[in-house]
Motif scaffolding. Structure first.
Motif, PDB file in Angstrom:
ATOM      1  N   UNK A 174       6.821 -13.591 -63.052  1.00 14.48           N
ATOM      2  CA  UNK A 174       5.622 -12.893 -63.514  1.00 14.48           C
ATOM      3  C   UNK A 174       4.958 -13.627 -64.672  1.00 14.48           C
ATOM      4  N   UNK A 175       5.737 -14.185 -65.565  1.00 10.99           N
ATOM      5  CA  UNK A 175       5.182 -14.844 -66.744  1.00 10.99           C
ATOM      6  C   UNK A 175       5.215 -16.365 -66.657  1.00 10.99           C
ATOM      7  N   UNK A 176       5.387 -16.878 -65.456  1.00 12.16           N
ATOM      8  CA  UNK A 176       5.376 -18.323 -65.279  1.00 12.16           C
ATOM      9  C   UNK A 176       6.701 -18.952 -65.660  1.00 12.16           C
ATOM     10  N   UNK A 177       6.837 -20.227 -65.365  1.00 14.05           N
ATOM     11  CA  UNK A 177       8.058 -20.950 -65.700  1.00 14.05           C
ATOM     12  C   UNK A 177       7.769 -22.438 -65.708  1.00 14.05           C
ATOM     13  N   UNK A 178       8.649 -23.183 -66.327  1.00 20.18           N
ATOM     14  CA  UNK A 178       8.546 -24.639 -66.300  1.00 20.18           C
ATOM     15  C   UNK A 178       9.693 -25.261 -65.529  1.00 20.18           C
ATOM     16  N   UNK A 179      10.591 -24.406 -64.972  1.00 19.36           N
ATOM     17  CA  UNK A 179      11.740 -24.945 -64.249  1.00 19.36           C
ATOM     18  C   UNK A 179      12.226 -23.947 -63.213  1.00 19.36           C
ATOM     19  N   UNK A 180      12.742 -24.480 -62.105  1.00 18.44           N
ATOM     20  CA  UNK A 180      13.425 -23.640 -61.126  1.00 18.44           C
ATOM     21  C   UNK A 180      14.874 -24.112 -60.992  1.00 18.44           C
ATOM     22  N   UNK A 181      15.414 -24.654 -62.069  1.00 19.24           N
ATOM     23  CA  UNK A 181      16.797 -25.131 -62.068  1.00 19.24           C
ATOM     24  C   UNK A 181      17.753 -24.001 -61.726  1.00 19.24           C
ATOM     25  N   UNK A 182      18.789 -24.319 -60.963  1.00 17.85           N
ATOM     26  CA  UNK A 182      19.736 -23.313 -60.504  1.00 17.85           C
ATOM     27  C   UNK A 182      20.649 -22.820 -61.612  1.00 17.85           C
ATOM     28  N   UNK A 183      20.535 -23.380 -62.797  1.00 20.13           N
ATOM     29  CA  UNK A 183      21.304 -22.877 -63.931  1.00 20.13           C
ATOM     30  C   UNK A 183      20.790 -21.546 -64.426  1.00 20.13           C
ATOM     31  N   UNK A 184      19.609 -21.132 -63.984  1.00 14.69           N
ATOM     32  CA  UNK A 184      19.028 -19.844 -64.348  1.00 14.69           C
ATOM     33  C   UNK A 184      19.046 -18.948 -63.119  1.00 14.69           C
ATOM     34  N   UNK A 185      19.207 -17.627 -63.327  1.00 16.23           N
ATOM     35  CA  UNK A 185      19.373 -16.739 -62.166  1.00 16.23           C
ATOM     36  C   UNK A 185      18.147 -16.736 -61.254  1.00 16.23           C
ATOM     37  N   UNK A 186      16.955 -16.903 -61.806  1.00 18.39           N
ATOM     38  CA  UNK A 186      15.777 -16.956 -60.946  1.00 18.39           C
ATOM     39  C   UNK A 186      15.722 -18.280 -60.188  1.00 18.39           C
ATOM     40  N   UNK A 187      16.138 -19.344 -60.839  1.00 11.87           N
ATOM     41  CA  UNK A 187      16.209 -20.625 -60.164  1.00 11.87           C
ATOM     42  C   UNK A 187      17.197 -20.615 -59.022  1.00 11.87           C
ATOM     43  N   UNK A 188      18.304 -19.878 -59.193  1.00  8.19           N
ATOM     44  CA  UNK A 188      19.293 -19.791 -58.116  1.00  8.19           C
ATOM     45  C   UNK A 188      18.704 -19.085 -56.892  1.00  8.19           C
ATOM     46  N   UNK A 189      17.837 -18.108 -57.131  1.00  9.47           N
ATOM     47  CA  UNK A 189      17.177 -17.448 -56.013  1.00  9.47           C
ATOM     48  C   UNK A 189      16.314 -18.450 -55.249  1.00  9.47           C
TER      49      UNK A 189
END
Length: 283
Positions: free
Chosen positions: A70-85
């Protein structure tokens, strides 16, 4: 089988992305436009449990109400729960599409689905969309109860008809007061009290009601309008009926185009509250 781009075009016709609020993040998060779509899963939240369910189901597309970023991101790394999705979806060739505030104000929209789940008749939008000449789109809905019932009876109906959650249903006001008209708004609704009061509704059912707005709303009764009954349900529970409504809409589109899609609605409870403890009401 339709391509993802064809299915997304159909979804965008139902919930045009340009009708989303400026702060919102709707549309396709990931997915190959040329990929074929056979199975679609509808859910409220794009969380890991839903991604895992889609993998198990063999879905090619997930449609959620809530945005992943919702608030944007600079990474989709799998180390973060949203990145894992994101990693899970891409690994299994599953697309993710979001319809949020553009689905809230649609005709039919999130609050129509909520009213349908409660078996009450929609009369008009609570906050009409000024750009809609038909007067059918907008935020929230004003509904009629036929026959009227007490606030307590209506709260019991909500508890019986909405998906069960740890929170359950909270009520503010006289449970014996008669309710003829009710305002409903799926999701967080305590910013709508002025519109609810102006509508003349006897009660308001929504989610995420906070102490101060509720206190002020219950104290603001006048001899002409009377007290406003409030029913606070879980956010997820008030929006989940939209998944069934949206799935039925896509089913109809699939039949019309001969797509033969398999459309599913997740029954996984992704409401974040897991338990409720109380020693009873204080009075």
């Amino acid at each position: 089988m339709p391509r993802l781009s064809e299915v997304i075009a159909a979804l965008d016709a139902l919930w045009p992305p340009e009708r989303a609020e400026g702060w919102d993040a709707v549309g396709t998060v990931c997915g190959d436009p040329e990929a074929e779509v056979r199975r679609v899963l509808f859910a409220v939240d794009p969380v890991q449990e839903i991604a895992d369910e889609a993998v198990k189901l063999g879905a090619d597309l997930i449609v959620t109400h809530h945005p992943l970023y919702l608030r944007g991101t600079t990474t989709v790394a799998a180390g973060h729960f949203k990145g894992r999705v994101v990693h899970a979806l891409i690994k299994h060739d599953i697309a993710l599409h979001v319809a949020h505030t553009n689905a809230d104000t649609a005709d039919p929209g999130v609050s129509d689905a909520l009213a349908g789940a409660l078996d009450i008749r929609v009369v008009r939008p609570l906050v009409p969309d000024a750009t809609d000449p038909t007067g059918r789109r907008g935020l929230g809905r004003i509904c009629e109860l036929d026959p009227p019932m007490t606030l307590g009876e209506f709260a019991a109906r909500a508890a019986a008809r909405l998906p069960a959650t740890a929170q359950g249903i909270r009520v503010a006001g006289d449970t014996g007061a008669l309710v003829r008209t009710v305002a409903v708004s799926g999701g967080s609704g305590d910013g709508l009290f002025d519109a609810v009061r102006a509508s003349g509704a006897d009660a308001f059912l929504t989610a995420d009601l906070r102490h101060h707005p509720v206190s002020e709303a219950t104290q603001a009764a006048s001899p002409s309008s009377g007290p406003l009954g409030l029913i606070d349900a879980a956010h997820w529970a008030t929006e989940w009926p939209w998944c069934e409504q949206a799935a039925a809409q896509l089913d109809e589109i699939s039949d019309r185009h001969g797509w033969d899609l398999r459309v599913h609605v997740s029954k996984t409870v992704t409401d974040p509250w897991s338990s409720h403890h109380s020693s009873g009401a204080p009075n």
